[in-house]
Design an enzyme around this catalytic site. Structure first.
Site, short mmCIF file in Angstrom:
data_model
loop_
_atom_site.label_atom_id
_atom_site.label_comp_id
_atom_site.label_asym_id
_atom_site.label_seq_id
_atom_site.Cartn_x
_atom_site.Cartn_y
_atom_site.Cartn_z
NE ARG A 156 -3.21 2.10 2.96
CZ ARG A 156 -4.57 2.54 2.69
NH1 ARG A 156 -5.25 1.99 1.62
NH2 ARG A 156 -5.17 3.60 3.31
CE1 TYR B 132 2.40 5.96 2.20
CE2 TYR B 132 0.43 7.29 2.15
CZ TYR B 132 1.19 5.91 2.65
OH TYR B 132 0.44 4.96 3.24
#
Length: 283
Positions: free
Chosen positions: A226, A258
């Site tokens: 993920r 991220y």
């Protein structure tokens, strides 16, 4: 089943807690009773505090695990027993911010290629190709796949939220091949005897085996796929709000984390990214 356990389950079910949360909260109340050798409804605040502190001082559990134990007991004593605490049972803790080791495109491809079991291989591709959580892929149903619309409808996922996730052409092709081979009726990934979903631990074990067989030493379980999905989509230019929706993040700040890997990140509006197709281009 004891009356206290049943009361706890009733309180959680009426609030539509996920099954995973129910199991975790019951497990912590049981652990408390095992630690004290007494029924939880007879314990004093000082005894609860001693137990919670022991999780860090004696068992060296992480801050997130200790926080889960606290929330479980706080819910049990507050909602089931109607108690309030006269002292602070657990001091404020700084959450550990661990940055997971990022899997490269070639490493993801090696993990998929060495996985020989077609069910687990398809599940691994879904975790990476759509950024699904472990629980989400295990509970996926045939009716959740909308082939013509090229989306997966996730119902009552984490946080009791529904969301639609785009499916690339490459992944949709693999899903169709999988359906033609196994003809699932209810759950996409089912147990061989009964029409029940595969257990999460089975997929996690299959992922660890595939990672080992692929010779990858980076730490982390299947959730790393993920993380890889999110980071690789950002590398390709996916806008943050779109990624936030796909991942099901309530706060965009969770999604922004991220970009740690991408100091020069730039979004490309309207672009669609087929990660599995990119994997096929890997040597």
């Amino acid at each position: 089943m004891t009356p206290l356990r049943q009361q706890l389950l009733d309180c959680m079910q009426v609030r539509h807690f996920s099954m995973r949360t129910q199991q975790a909260y019951v497990r912590w109340v049981y652990d408390l009773a095992k630690y004290t050798h007494r029924s939880p409804d007879t314990l004093q605040d000082s005894e609860l505090k001693e137990y919670l502190w022991s999780l860090t001082l004696d068992r060296h559990l992480s801050s997130s695990t200790c926080a889960q134990a606290f929330h479980a007991l706080n819910f049990f004593y507050g909602q089931v027993l109607g108690r309030t605490f006269n002292e602070q049972l657990l001091p404020p803790m700084k959450r550990q911010q661990k940055i997971p080791e990022l899997l490269s495109l070639s490493e993801v491809k090696r993990i998929i290629d060495v996985c020989r079991n077609p069910k687990y291989r398809m599940m691994i591709m879904l975790c990476y190709g759509c950024g699904l959580r472990l629980s989400e892929v295990c509970l996926l149903k045939v009716k959740n796949i909308a082939g013509e619309q090229r989306v997966i409808h996730l119902q009552q996922a984490k946080g009791a939220k529904d969301r639609c996730i785009p499916v690339s052409d490459s992944l949709l092709h693999e899903l169709r091949l999988y359906w033609q081979r196994f003809h699932p009726i209810v759950y996409l990934f089912f147990k061989p005897i009964e029409d029940q979903p595969l257990h999460q631990s089975s997929l996690q074990k299959a992922y660890y085996k595939a990672k080992k067989d692929a010779g990858i030493l980076k730490q982390g379980g299947i959730h790393a796929l993920r993380h890889a999905f999110a980071t690789h989509q950002l590398m390709a230019g996916m806008p943050l709000p779109e990624l936030q929706h796909i991942l099901g993040h309530k706060d965009i700040r969770t999604t922004v984390r991220y970009t740690h890997w991408l100091p020069h990140y730039q979004a490309v509006q309207g672009a669609q990214f087929d990660l599995l197709k990119q994997l096929e281009q890997q040597l």
